[in-house]
Design a protein around this motif. Sequence first.
Motif, PDB file in Angstrom:
ATOM      1  N   PRO A 108      17.565  24.858 -37.382  1.00  0.00           N
ATOM      2  CA  PRO A 108      17.350  26.296 -37.228  1.00  0.00           C
ATOM      3  C   PRO A 108      16.829  27.005 -38.474  1.00  0.00           C
ATOM      4  CG  PRO A 108      19.697  25.805 -37.307  1.00  0.00           C
ATOM      5  CD  PRO A 108      18.975  24.493 -37.280  1.00  0.00           C
ATOM      6  N   THR A 109      16.726  26.300 -39.604  1.00  0.00           N
ATOM      7  CA  THR A 109      16.190  26.934 -40.813  1.00  0.00           C
ATOM      8  C   THR A 109      14.672  26.764 -40.929  1.00  0.00           C
ATOM      9  OG1 THR A 109      16.493  24.990 -42.240  1.00  0.00           O
ATOM     10  CG2 THR A 109      18.370  26.503 -42.018  1.00  0.00           C
ATOM     11  N   ARG A 110      14.054  26.048 -40.002  1.00  0.00           N
ATOM     12  CA  ARG A 110      12.610  25.782 -40.061  1.00  0.00           C
ATOM     13  C   ARG A 110      11.825  26.786 -39.206  1.00  0.00           C
ATOM     14  NH1 ARG A 110      11.441  22.530 -44.089  1.00  0.00           N
ATOM     15  NH2 ARG A 110       9.553  22.022 -42.989  1.00  0.00           N
ATOM     16  N   TYR A 111      10.594  27.066 -39.629  1.00  0.00           N
ATOM     17  CA  TYR A 111       9.758  28.027 -38.902  1.00  0.00           C
ATOM     18  C   TYR A 111       9.440  27.574 -37.484  1.00  0.00           C
ATOM     19  CZ  TYR A 111       9.108  30.734 -43.167  1.00  0.00           C
ATOM     20  OH  TYR A 111       9.318  31.496 -44.284  1.00  0.00           O
ATOM     21  N   ALA A 112       9.303  26.278 -37.271  1.00  0.00           N
ATOM     22  CA  ALA A 112       9.022  25.789 -35.919  1.00  0.00           C
ATOM     23  C   ALA A 112      10.167  26.155 -34.965  1.00  0.00           C
ATOM     24  CB  ALA A 112       8.793  24.283 -35.928  1.00  0.00           C
ATOM     25  N   PHE A 113      11.398  26.118 -35.474  1.00  0.00           N
ATOM     26  CA  PHE A 113      12.549  26.516 -34.659  1.00  0.00           C
ATOM     27  C   PHE A 113      12.491  28.022 -34.393  1.00  0.00           C
ATOM     28  CE2 PHE A 113      16.858  27.711 -33.637  1.00  0.00           C
ATOM     29  CZ  PHE A 113      17.338  26.650 -32.885  1.00  0.00           C
ATOM     30  N   SER A 114      12.160  28.784 -35.419  1.00  0.00           N
ATOM     31  CA  SER A 114      12.033  30.240 -35.261  1.00  0.00           C
ATOM     32  C   SER A 114      10.974  30.584 -34.224  1.00  0.00           C
ATOM     33  CB  SER A 114      11.682  30.906 -36.592  1.00  0.00           C
ATOM     34  OG  SER A 114      12.724  30.732 -37.514  1.00  0.00           O
ATOM     35  N   ALA A 115       9.887  29.821 -34.196  1.00  0.00           N
ATOM     36  CA  ALA A 115       8.838  30.071 -33.205  1.00  0.00           C
ATOM     37  C   ALA A 115       9.405  29.934 -31.791  1.00  0.00           C
ATOM     38  CB  ALA A 115       7.669  29.109 -33.407  1.00  0.00           C
ATOM     39  N   ALA A 116      10.228  28.926 -31.582  1.00  0.00           N
ATOM     40  CA  ALA A 116      10.857  28.753 -30.264  1.00  0.00           C
ATOM     41  C   ALA A 116      11.746  29.952 -29.940  1.00  0.00           C
ATOM     42  CB  ALA A 116      11.665  27.457 -30.229  1.00  0.00           C
ATOM     43  N   GLU A 117      12.508  30.413 -30.921  1.00  0.00           N
ATOM     44  CA  GLU A 117      13.365  31.587 -30.701  1.00  0.00           C
ATOM     45  C   GLU A 117      12.534  32.812 -30.342  1.00  0.00           C
ATOM     46  OE1 GLU A 117      17.319  31.125 -33.373  1.00  0.00           O
ATOM     47  OE2 GLU A 117      15.492  31.513 -34.519  1.00  0.00           O
ATOM     48  N   PHE A 118      11.455  33.049 -31.077  1.00  0.00           N
ATOM     49  CA  PHE A 118      10.594  34.209 -30.824  1.00  0.00           C
ATOM     50  C   PHE A 118       9.956  34.101 -29.440  1.00  0.00           C
ATOM     51  CE2 PHE A 118       9.517  36.563 -34.936  1.00  0.00           C
ATOM     52  CZ  PHE A 118      10.675  36.177 -35.585  1.00  0.00           C
ATOM     53  N   LEU A 119       9.480  32.904 -29.087  1.00  0.00           N
ATOM     54  CA  LEU A 119       8.870  32.714 -27.777  1.00  0.00           C
ATOM     55  C   LEU A 119       9.883  32.944 -26.661  1.00  0.00           C
ATOM     56  CD1 LEU A 119       6.705  29.609 -28.669  1.00  0.00           C
ATOM     57  CD2 LEU A 119       5.799  31.789 -27.810  1.00  0.00           C
ATOM     58  N   GLN A 120      11.088  32.423 -26.841  1.00  0.00           N
ATOM     59  CA  GLN A 120      12.127  32.603 -25.827  1.00  0.00           C
ATOM     60  C   GLN A 120      12.449  34.093 -25.643  1.00  0.00           C
ATOM     61  OE1 GLN A 120      16.350  31.322 -26.450  1.00  0.00           O
ATOM     62  NE2 GLN A 120      15.826  29.870 -24.813  1.00  0.00           N
ATOM     63  N   ARG A 121      12.593  34.818 -26.753  1.00  0.00           N
ATOM     64  CA  ARG A 121      12.875  36.261 -26.670  1.00  0.00           C
ATOM     65  C   ARG A 121      11.745  37.018 -25.986  1.00  0.00           C
ATOM     66  NH1 ARG A 121      14.532  37.676 -32.596  1.00  0.00           N
ATOM     67  NH2 ARG A 121      14.376  35.478 -32.838  1.00  0.00           N
ATOM     68  N   ALA A 122      10.503  36.540 -26.189  1.00  0.00           N
ATOM     69  CA  ALA A 122       9.338  37.181 -25.578  1.00  0.00           C
ATOM     70  C   ALA A 122       9.122  36.692 -24.142  1.00  0.00           C
ATOM     71  CB  ALA A 122       8.095  36.917 -26.418  1.00  0.00           C
ATOM     72  N   LYS A 123      10.052  35.853 -23.652  1.00  0.00           N
ATOM     73  CA  LYS A 123       9.990  35.300 -22.300  1.00  0.00           C
ATOM     74  C   LYS A 123       8.722  34.470 -22.073  1.00  0.00           C
ATOM     75  CE  LYS A 123      13.226  38.503 -20.313  1.00  0.00           C
ATOM     76  NZ  LYS A 123      14.235  38.155 -21.245  1.00  0.00           N
ATOM     77  N   LYS A 124       8.350  33.698 -23.093  1.00  0.00           N
ATOM     78  CA  LYS A 124       7.201  32.797 -23.022  1.00  0.00           C
ATOM     79  C   LYS A 124       7.726  31.366 -22.935  1.00  0.00           C
ATOM     80  CE  LYS A 124       4.080  35.991 -24.240  1.00  0.00           C
ATOM     81  NZ  LYS A 124       3.049  36.474 -23.368  1.00  0.00           N
ATOM     82  N   GLU A 125       7.180  30.602 -22.011  1.00  0.00           N
ATOM     83  CA  GLU A 125       7.602  29.216 -21.851  1.00  0.00           C
ATOM     84  C   GLU A 125       7.046  28.368 -22.990  1.00  0.00           C
ATOM     85  OE1 GLU A 125       7.540  25.706 -18.454  1.00  0.00           O
ATOM     86  OE2 GLU A 125       6.770  27.686 -17.963  1.00  0.00           O
ATOM     87  N   PHE A 126       7.909  27.508 -23.548  1.00  0.00           N
ATOM     88  CA  PHE A 126       7.467  26.634 -24.631  1.00  0.00           C
ATOM     89  C   PHE A 126       7.933  25.212 -24.386  1.00  0.00           C
ATOM     90  CE2 PHE A 126      11.670  27.994 -25.974  1.00  0.00           C
ATOM     91  CZ  PHE A 126      12.239  26.824 -26.476  1.00  0.00           C
ATOM     92  N   ILE A 127       7.183  24.284 -24.985  1.00  0.00           N
ATOM     93  CA  ILE A 127       7.520  22.869 -24.930  1.00  0.00           C
ATOM     94  C   ILE A 127       7.546  22.367 -26.368  1.00  0.00           C
ATOM     95  CG2 ILE A 127       6.790  20.576 -24.161  1.00  0.00           C
ATOM     96  CD1 ILE A 127       5.207  22.018 -21.907  1.00  0.00           C
ATOM     97  N   PRO A 128       8.710  21.916 -26.845  1.00  0.00           N
ATOM     98  CA  PRO A 128       8.758  21.359 -28.190  1.00  0.00           C
ATOM     99  C   PRO A 128       8.341  19.885 -28.179  1.00  0.00           C
ATOM    100  CG  PRO A 128      10.981  21.537 -27.283  1.00  0.00           C
ATOM    101  CD  PRO A 128      10.034  22.045 -26.234  1.00  0.00           C
ATOM    102  N   ILE A 129       7.539  19.505 -29.176  1.00  0.00           N
ATOM    103  CA  ILE A 129       7.105  18.110 -29.291  1.00  0.00           C
ATOM    104  C   ILE A 129       7.062  17.736 -30.773  1.00  0.00           C
ATOM    105  CG2 ILE A 129       4.639  18.683 -29.293  1.00  0.00           C
ATOM    106  CD1 ILE A 129       4.236  16.109 -27.551  1.00  0.00           C
ATOM    107  N   SER A 130       7.474  16.513 -31.060  1.00  0.00           N
ATOM    108  CA  SER A 130       7.575  16.089 -32.450  1.00  0.00           C
ATOM    109  C   SER A 130       7.857  14.595 -32.485  1.00  0.00           C
ATOM    110  CB  SER A 130       8.726  16.851 -33.127  1.00  0.00           C
ATOM    111  OG  SER A 130       8.853  16.515 -34.480  1.00  0.00           O
ATOM    112  N   ILE A 131       7.913  14.047 -33.690  1.00  0.00           N
ATOM    113  CA  ILE A 131       8.408  12.681 -33.827  1.00  0.00           C
ATOM    114  C   ILE A 131       9.920  12.719 -34.062  1.00  0.00           C
ATOM    115  CG2 ILE A 131       6.214  11.728 -34.624  1.00  0.00           C
ATOM    116  CD1 ILE A 131       7.415  11.723 -37.482  1.00  0.00           C
ATOM    117  N   LYS A 132      10.461  13.933 -34.224  1.00  0.00           N
ATOM    118  CA  LYS A 132      11.907  14.096 -34.394  1.00  0.00           C
ATOM    119  C   LYS A 132      12.570  14.137 -33.029  1.00  0.00           C
ATOM    120  CE  LYS A 132      11.429  16.576 -38.666  1.00  0.00           C
ATOM    121  NZ  LYS A 132      11.015  17.836 -39.195  1.00  0.00           N
TER     122      LYS A 132
END
Length: 123
Positions: free
Chosen positions: A15-39
């Motif tokens: 939760p300290t990374r910007y990629a996580f913040s992007a998911a939070e912002f998208l969720q609050r804006a009611k935008k569907e997101f798909i996280p993808i990574s090697i993590k």
Amino acid sequence: MIKDKTLIVGATPNPTRYAFSAAEFLQRAKKEFIPISIKRGEVLGEPILDLREKPRLEGIHTITLYLNAKHQEEWEDYLLSLQPERIIFNPGAENPSLFKKALAQGIEPLNACTLVMISSGQY
């Protein structure tokens, strides 16, 4: 097909990374997101897809990148194959080569910040 999803490339459960913040912002804006990574893990209840598997995805409107240019190279063809409307190169993810390839394929490339775009109503 309606393209309305955002693919967060370089997603992380940290939760300290910007990629996580992007998911939070998208969720609050009611935008569907798909996280993808090697993590591995999940982001706000969404499982992080394994980038190495290059999953078949449809309906991707925006790809927002949280990988630096060196780490993007391996995935460039895959990301372009998803035929998004735009690719956002967040600070630290700028990549002139992929930027030009996206333009050539009719994809809008932006050197911008997803967090700022959402916060300012430009998303």
